[in-house]
Design a protein around this motif. Structure first.
Motif, PDB file in Angstrom:
ATOM      1  N   ASP A   1       0.797  -1.156   0.198  1.00 31.46           N
ATOM      2  CA  ASP A   1      -0.036  -0.256   0.009  1.00 31.46           C
ATOM      3  C   ASP A   1       0.914   1.310  -0.194  1.00 31.46           C
ATOM      4  O   ASP A   1       0.763   2.181  -0.691  1.00 31.46           O
ATOM      5  CB  ASP A   1      -0.882   0.233   1.238  1.00 31.46           C
ATOM      6  CG  ASP A   1      -1.921  -1.141   1.310  1.00 31.46           C
ATOM      7  OD1 ASP A   1      -2.549  -1.401   0.402  1.00 31.46           O
ATOM      8  OD2 ASP A   1      -2.386  -1.437   2.345  1.00 31.46           O
ATOM      9  N   MET A   2       2.052   1.078   0.599  1.00 32.83           N
ATOM     10  CA  MET A   2       2.781   2.308   0.968  1.00 32.83           C
ATOM     11  C   MET A   2       3.673   2.601  -0.323  1.00 32.83           C
ATOM     12  O   MET A   2       3.688   3.720  -0.757  1.00 32.83           O
ATOM     13  CB  MET A   2       3.722   2.224   2.015  1.00 32.83           C
ATOM     14  CG  MET A   2       3.119   2.414   3.382  1.00 32.83           C
ATOM     15  SD  MET A   2       2.467   4.092   3.896  1.00 32.83           S
ATOM     16  CE  MET A   2       4.007   4.745   4.348  1.00 32.83           C
ATOM     17  N   VAL A   3       4.075   1.698  -0.738  1.00 35.30           N
ATOM     18  CA  VAL A   3       4.919   1.698  -2.101  1.00 35.30           C
ATOM     19  C   VAL A   3       4.004   2.236  -3.131  1.00 35.30           C
ATOM     20  O   VAL A   3       4.395   3.123  -3.867  1.00 35.30           O
ATOM     21  CB  VAL A   3       5.486   0.381  -2.250  1.00 35.30           C
ATOM     22  CG1 VAL A   3       5.975   0.245  -4.012  1.00 35.30           C
ATOM     23  CG2 VAL A   3       6.611  -0.095  -1.532  1.00 35.30           C
ATOM     24  N   ASP A   4       2.849   1.907  -3.279  1.00 34.35           N
ATOM     25  CA  ASP A   4       2.014   2.179  -4.199  1.00 34.35           C
ATOM     26  C   ASP A   4       1.576   3.564  -4.181  1.00 34.35           C
ATOM     27  O   ASP A   4       1.521   4.407  -5.152  1.00 34.35           O
ATOM     28  CB  ASP A   4       0.441   1.364  -4.359  1.00 34.35           C
ATOM     29  CG  ASP A   4       0.829   0.018  -4.931  1.00 34.35           C
ATOM     30  OD1 ASP A   4       1.774  -0.447  -5.528  1.00 34.35           O
ATOM     31  OD2 ASP A   4      -0.210  -0.809  -4.768  1.00 34.35           O
ATOM     32  N   ALA A   5       1.231   4.157  -2.923  1.00 31.66           N
ATOM     33  CA  ALA A   5       1.025   5.278  -2.591  1.00 31.66           C
ATOM     34  C   ALA A   5       2.090   6.329  -2.799  1.00 31.66           C
ATOM     35  O   ALA A   5       1.930   7.820  -3.029  1.00 31.66           O
ATOM     36  CB  ALA A   5       0.480   5.456  -1.153  1.00 31.66           C
ATOM     37  N   LEU A   6       3.414   5.874  -2.583  1.00 26.87           N
ATOM     38  CA  LEU A   6       4.676   6.699  -2.553  1.00 26.87           C
ATOM     39  C   LEU A   6       5.591   6.622  -3.926  1.00 26.87           C
ATOM     40  O   LEU A   6       6.705   7.009  -3.591  1.00 26.87           O
ATOM     41  CB  LEU A   6       5.468   6.550  -1.203  1.00 26.87           C
ATOM     42  CG  LEU A   6       4.565   6.757  -0.109  1.00 26.87           C
ATOM     43  CD1 LEU A   6       5.185   6.215   1.207  1.00 26.87           C
ATOM     44  CD2 LEU A   6       4.206   8.103   0.053  1.00 26.87           C
ATOM     45  N   ASP A   7       4.690   6.015  -4.718  1.00 25.97           N
ATOM     46  CA  ASP A   7       5.870   5.720  -6.256  1.00 25.97           C
ATOM     47  C   ASP A   7       6.468   6.958  -6.508  1.00 25.97           C
ATOM     48  O   ASP A   7       7.757   6.692  -6.605  1.00 25.97           O
ATOM     49  CB  ASP A   7       5.076   5.093  -7.136  1.00 25.97           C
ATOM     50  CG  ASP A   7       5.927   4.431  -8.046  1.00 25.97           C
ATOM     51  OD1 ASP A   7       6.615   3.499  -7.769  1.00 25.97           O
ATOM     52  OD2 ASP A   7       5.853   4.594  -9.357  1.00 25.97           O
ATOM     53  N   SER A   8       6.125   8.106  -6.464  1.00 29.56           N
ATOM     54  CA  SER A   8       6.710   9.196  -7.146  1.00 29.56           C
ATOM     55  C   SER A   8       7.725   9.638  -6.038  1.00 29.56           C
ATOM     56  O   SER A   8       8.696  10.065  -6.736  1.00 29.56           O
ATOM     57  CB  SER A   8       5.888  10.292  -7.591  1.00 29.56           C
ATOM     58  OG  SER A   8       5.174  10.836  -6.168  1.00 29.56           O
ATOM     59  N   PHE A   9       7.710   9.360  -4.882  1.00 34.61           N
ATOM     60  CA  PHE A   9       8.860   9.804  -4.250  1.00 34.61           C
ATOM     61  C   PHE A   9       9.914   8.726  -4.041  1.00 34.61           C
ATOM     62  O   PHE A   9      11.019   8.802  -3.754  1.00 34.61           O
ATOM     63  CB  PHE A   9       8.364   9.869  -2.608  1.00 34.61           C
ATOM     64  CG  PHE A   9       7.383  10.953  -2.457  1.00 34.61           C
ATOM     65  CD1 PHE A   9       7.939  12.350  -2.228  1.00 34.61           C
ATOM     66  CD2 PHE A   9       6.167  10.878  -2.220  1.00 34.61           C
ATOM     67  CE1 PHE A   9       7.176  13.457  -2.228  1.00 34.61           C
ATOM     68  CE2 PHE A   9       5.292  11.928  -2.252  1.00 34.61           C
ATOM     69  CZ  PHE A   9       5.720  13.135  -2.089  1.00 34.61           C
TER      70      PHE A   9
END
Length: 185
Positions: A158-166
């Motif tokens: 969930d975190m990787v998906d939400a933070l992909d651009s970072f």
């Protein structure tokens, strides 16, 4: 499944200080949760007085400053915002302060779920500079828990998906560093 590169990048990212880019990402995501009436930038506070509504950027920046929230906790808010968006009916709409309520309740639940110690709702009410009362915050919290079906889990994917651009630049640097180490040995 998150790769080991993703997990390493995520681990590095959540240990960085909160930036305006992170706050901006959360504000943009909040704006996409549901359409709201934006004709008036005022709302009624807990005392029934008409009060100017701060921009979401100003609102979240103050909350971050007042609470000293951790980067991981703040960014888990993105996951809750995305989950909420997927659960709301397509024709849902809100009042001008609805986005502030959504953002605040997601941040509060993230703080309470992911930390051993979190501010009490009376403190959160103070952090809103009188915009919301403790009673309002209690209600927001219950409503969000209901809408999320009491499921506050946030996994690495969930975190990787939400933070992909970072995470992209961190992954790039990690790969580059690995290649350099390999070349140097």
């Amino acid at each position: 499944m998150a790769s080991s590169l993703d997990l390493k990048a995520l681990s590095m990212f959540v240990n960085t200080p909160i930036t305006q880019d992170m706050i901006h990402k959360i504000v943009v995501t909040t704006l996409q949760v549901l359409p709201c009436q934006d004709s008036k930038n005022h709302t009624y506070n807990a005392q029934g007085e008409l009060k100017p509504l701060p921009s979401l950027m100003t609102f979240l920046t103050k909350l971050v400053r007042y609470t000293n929230v951790y980067t991981g906790t703040l960014m888990a808010t993105l996951v809750y915002l995305n989950k909420l968006k997927s659960k709301l009916p397509k024709n849902a709409a809100g009042l001008p302060c609805t986005r502030h309520r959504i953002l605040l309740s997601c941040l509060i639940l993230s703080s309470k779920f992911h930390n051993d110690s979190s501010p009490k709702n009376t403190h959160w009410a103070k952090y809103t500079d009188g915009l919301f009362s403790t009673k309002d915050i209690n209600l927001m919290e219950r409503q969000l828990l209901y809408l999320l079906n009491w499921d506050l889990r946030v996994d690495n994917e969930d975190m990787v998906d939400a933070l992909d651009s970072f995470l992209d630049p961190i992954r790039y640097d990690l790969v580059k560093a690995a290649k350099l180490r390999k070349y140097m040995s």
